[in-house]
Design an enzyme around this catalytic site. Structure first.
Site, PDB file in Angstrom:
ATOM      1  N   CYS A 147       0.813  -1.134  -0.184  1.00 20.66           N
ATOM      2  CA  CYS A 147       0.208  -0.016  -0.002  1.00 20.66           C
ATOM      3  C   CYS A 147       1.012   1.263  -0.052  1.00 20.66           C
ATOM      4  CB  CYS A 147      -0.739  -0.053   1.102  1.00 20.66           C
ATOM      5  SG  CYS A 147      -1.836   1.537   1.363  1.00 20.66           S
ATOM      6  N   CYS A 150      -0.189   3.624   2.650  1.00 21.90           N
ATOM      7  CA  CYS A 150       0.397   3.371   4.098  1.00 21.90           C
ATOM      8  C   CYS A 150       1.756   3.922   4.127  1.00 21.90           C
ATOM      9  CB  CYS A 150      -0.028   1.971   4.150  1.00 21.90           C
ATOM     10  SG  CYS A 150      -1.493   1.449   4.062  1.00 21.90           S
TER      11      CYS A 150
END
Length: 258
Positions: A147, A150
């Site tokens: 991600c 993230c």
């Protein structure tokens, strides 16, 4: 007896005869000057010189070392001071290289916060079961190693965690780990990163999803630490990565809390 007649001898004392020496007669010399006109230098009258100030004179007498000290300092400074030294090309090149490296390090430290990664956050995170039982509020982050959002928010999470880690639990749950299937459904995780904010009893007060300013996370965590009944940002969604792209087969140990 007959008397012997003696012819008296007349003794004549000779008087010393001192002759007075005759002093020579000095002849007065006759000076003959040539018939030349002599030029005499012109003498100008000098005005009355300026007398020194008595105070100055007394000061110089009272402080004899001041003049010598100042003169010595002036001599030292004049001796020590020389022509300015200019850096050569090698010095300029070294300064330029050091400045460039410092700028790069500063830029990277500001962007990556000295290399803080999701793995680092995961290793420092508290196990989920322990967080629900120690009586502290908890922030649960659902994430994935792939991600990008993230990864981008990892430095912000680290800063907030360092500030409140003594009062708030921080838990990291990897969505690729099949162990957290029930938690994914319970918290309705559809996009990551997904931050769930739980009170001391484990009840969810709200969540924040995706890329959002750091103050959203900071203000919510601060409300949890102070024991507020609600958080200021309970339902906020930004740009996120879809949780449907999970790669559960890449998790080697489903028993881990990562």
């Amino acid at each position: 007896m007959g008397r012997v007649a003696s012819n008296p001898v007349s003794l004549h004392r000779s008087r010393p005869c001192f002759q007075t020496p005759r002093l020579p007669h000095y002849v007065k010399p006759t000076l003959h000057f040539p018939n030349h006109h002599r030029r005499f230098p012109t003498v100008s009258c000098q005005q009355t010189p300026n007398l020194p100030d008595p105070s100055t004179t007394e000061k110089s007498v009272a402080e004899p070392g001041s003049v010598s000290d100042s003169s010595s300092q002036a001599t030292t400074s004049s001796t020590s001071s020389g022509p300015p030294e200019f850096p050569n090309k090698n010095t300029n090149r070294q300064v330029a290289v050091v400045s460039t490296l410092a700028a790069v390090v500063l830029f990277l430290s500001g962007r990556l916060d000295f290399g803080v990664s999701l793995k680092d956050l995961s290793l420092a995170a508290l196990p989920y079961e322990e967080a629900l039982s120690n009586g502290k509020p908890t922030v649960v982050e659902f994430y994935a190693d792939w991600c990008e959002v993230c990864k981008e928010l990892a430095p912000d999470v680290y800063k907030v965690e360092q500030q409140y880690k003594d009062r708030v639990n921080f838990v990291m749950l990897n969505v690729d780990n099949t162990k957290w299937e029930q938690e994914l459904d319970e918290f309705g995780v559809e996009g990551i990163p997904h931050f769930a904010f739980l009170d001391k009893a484990g009840n969810e007060e709200g969540n924040v999803v995706g890329r959002l300013p750091e103050k959203y996370l900071l203000e919510n965590v601060d409300a949890l630490a102070r024991g507020e009944a609600s958080i200021p940002h309970a339902r906020v969604v930004g740009q996120f990565s879809s949780a449907e792209a999970r790669k559960v087969h890449q998790v080697p140990d489903p028993r881990s809390h990562g």
